[in-house]
Design an enzyme around this catalytic site. Structure first.
Site, mmCIF file in Angstrom:
data_model
loop_
_atom_site.group_PDB
_atom_site.id
_atom_site.type_symbol
_atom_site.label_atom_id
_atom_site.label_comp_id
_atom_site.label_asym_id
_atom_site.label_seq_id
_atom_site.Cartn_x
_atom_site.Cartn_y
_atom_site.Cartn_z
ATOM 1 N N SER A 264 -21.202 -136.818 58.870
ATOM 2 C CA SER A 264 -19.789 -136.682 58.534
ATOM 3 C C SER A 264 -19.520 -137.182 57.125
ATOM 4 O O SER A 264 -19.950 -138.275 56.743
ATOM 5 C CB SER A 264 -18.935 -137.464 59.527
ATOM 6 O OG SER A 264 -18.931 -136.858 60.787
ATOM 7 N N HIS B 280 -12.115 -139.642 59.075
ATOM 8 C CA HIS B 280 -12.463 -140.424 60.267
ATOM 9 C C HIS B 280 -13.603 -141.400 60.004
ATOM 10 O O HIS B 280 -13.792 -142.351 60.754
ATOM 11 C CB HIS B 280 -12.796 -139.496 61.439
ATOM 12 C CG HIS B 280 -14.107 -138.783 61.330
ATOM 13 N ND1 HIS B 280 -14.225 -137.514 60.822
ATOM 14 C CD2 HIS B 280 -15.362 -139.168 61.663
ATOM 15 C CE1 HIS B 280 -15.493 -137.145 60.860
ATOM 16 N NE2 HIS B 280 -16.207 -138.136 61.356
ATOM 17 N N ASP C 280 -8.620 -134.468 57.664
ATOM 18 C CA ASP C 280 -9.884 -135.190 57.804
ATOM 19 C C ASP C 280 -10.625 -135.281 56.475
ATOM 20 O O ASP C 280 -11.841 -135.117 56.409
ATOM 21 C CB ASP C 280 -10.786 -134.579 58.881
ATOM 22 C CG ASP C 280 -11.878 -135.560 59.326
ATOM 23 O OD1 ASP C 280 -11.675 -136.770 59.166
ATOM 24 O OD2 ASP C 280 -12.934 -135.106 59.793
#
Length: 338
Positions: free
Chosen positions: A192, A76, A113
Site C-alpha cells: 500500500s 490508510h 485514500d
C-alpha cells in the site's frame, strides 16, 4: 513411434524462438522499469507517540514526488485513530540507496485514500507521474513496493479491469473512488502506497488494496487525483462540495427518456435538513437529470461535480418531478468529513 516431418519441426523451432523472444522482451521491460523506479520508492515505518515514547504503528510504501522531499502514499497507511488526516504522525522512510530519513504527514485524504508526506532530506529521485486514463485492459503494469517489509519488491502483471469503484470512508462520510485500476500484479500487505507503473516507468496508480488472490486495486493518477495531490501539498487537506441528498439511480419514464435522450437519472431518497438541496426546494422522489449543464445518470456524476471550485457557486440543476421538468439553482456548501 510418430515421426515429425521437416516442415513441422521447422514450425516448432520458429514458435519456440518467437516465444523466447517474447519472454525476453517482457523481461527487459520489467527489468528496465524496476531499475528506473526503484530509487523513487521508499519503505515506510509509521510511528506514533505514547506515554512510553514513539512506538511502531504500521508500515507501507511511498513514491517520491519531488526531489526536495514530498512523498505520495496511501491515506490508510498513515491514518491515526481519531485523526484520519494523519496529522501528528510521522516515521522513517528508507530508500534503496541506504538513506533513512524522518518524515511527517503533510496531509491525508481518506476519501481518495491518498496522503502526502515530507521527508527530511533532498536530492531524492522523483518519479514521473503518468496518466491512468490512457491505460487499456491487458496492458502490462509493474508494482513496486515493500510487501511484508521486503524492500524494493517487484511484481508484474496486466491491467485486469478499469473503471472500478472503491468505497472510502471518513467518519460517517462515504464516497467512492472512481476509475480504480484492477491488476493481477501480486500485492501484499506493505505494498500500500507503492507505485503501479506502466511500461514507460510512469506511475499510473498508487497501490491501495488487496481484494483477493490475483486481484489488486490502485488509486489512479488522473486529473482529479492530481488536483487532490496538489491540494494536499499546498494546504494539507482537500476541500469538497456537497448538496445534501441521499439518492440512487433510477430508469427514466419513457417520455422523459425520449425527451432527454438517455435512460436513467438519479432519484432523491432523502434531503438533509438545512442543506443546499433543501434550500433550493428539492424533494424526495425528484429525479435529478442534469447538474451544472452535464447529464446525470448516476451518483458518480454528481460526486464528480462536487469539487472545491463548486463551493458557494450557483449551479443549475434540472429535475423531473412527476411529468414536469423543473430548473432550480443551488449553491453547494463545503463537505466537512466526520
Amino acid at each position: 513411434m510418430e515421426t515429425k516431418v521437416p516442415q513441422m519441426e521447422a514450425l516448432e523451432d520458429v514458435t519456440r524462438a518467437a516465444d523466447a523472444e517474447a519472454l525476453d522482451a517482457y523481461s527487459r521491460i520489467v527489468v528496465e522499469v524496476a531499475e528506473r523506479l526503484a530509487p523513487s520508492v521508499a519503505n515506510l515505518r509509521i510511528m506514533r507517540g505514547t506515554r512510553m515514547g514513539r512506538v511502531p504503528a504500521g508500515a507501507g510504501s511511498a513514491v517520491v514526488l519531488t526531489p526536495d522531499g514530498f512523498l505520495l502514499t496511501s491515506a490508510h497507511v498513515v491514518a491515526a485513530r481519531g485523526a484520519p488526516d494523519g496529522r501528528g504522525r510521522g516515521g522513517r522512510a528508507t530508500f534503496p540507496d541506504g538513506r533513512e530519513l524522518g518524515f511527517s504527514v503533510v496531509g491525508a485524504d481518506p476519501l481518495s485514500d491518498l496522503a502526502v508526506l515530507r521527508a527530511d532530506g533532498d536530492a531524492l529521485v522523483a518519479a514521473v507521474l503518468g496518466e491512468a486514463e490512457r491505460l487499456r485492459v491487458g496492458q502490462l503494469v509493474v508494482a513496486i513496493g515493500n510487501p511484508n517489509g521486503f524492500a524494493g519488491s517487484v511484481t508484474a502483471g496486466v491491467v485486469s479491469a478499469l473503471g472500478r469503484s472503491l468505497p472510502a470512508r471518513a467518519g460517517r462520510t462515504v464516497r467512492y473512488i472512481d476509475n480504480v485500476i484492477q491488476t493481477d500484479a501480486a500485492l501484499n500487505p506493505g505494498n500500500s502506497g507503492g507505485a503501479l507503473v506502466d511500461s514507460k516507468a510512469r506511475v499510473v496508480g498508487i497501490n491501495t488494496a488487496v481484494a483477493g488472490v490475483g486481484l489488486g486495486l490502485a488509486v489512479p493518477i488522473n486529473p482529479a487525483t492530481r488536483q487532490i495531490i496538489g491540494s494536499l501539498m499546498r494546504n494539507g487537506r482537500v476541500r469538497r462540495a456537497y448538496i445534501g441528498i441521499a439518492a440512487g439511480p433510477r430508469p427514466l419514464p419513457p417520455q422523459a427518456r425520449a425527451r432527454l435522450g438517455r435512460a436513467a437519472g438519479v432519484e432523491i431518497v432523502e434531503v438533509a435538513p438545512g442543506s443546499p438541496a433543501e434550500r433550493a426546494g428539492l424533494r424526495p422522489e425528484d429525479l435529478v437529470v442534469e447538474l451544472d449543464g452535464a447529464p446525470v445518470e448516476s451518483m458518480y456524476d454528481i460526486q464528480r461535480a462536487m469539487t472545491e471550485a463548486a463551493i458557494g457557486r450557483a449551479i443549475a440543476v434540472r429535475v423531473l418531478r412527476g411529468e414536469q421538468l423543473l430548473a432550480v439553482t443551488l449553491a453547494p456548501a463545503e463537505l466537512l468529513a466526520g
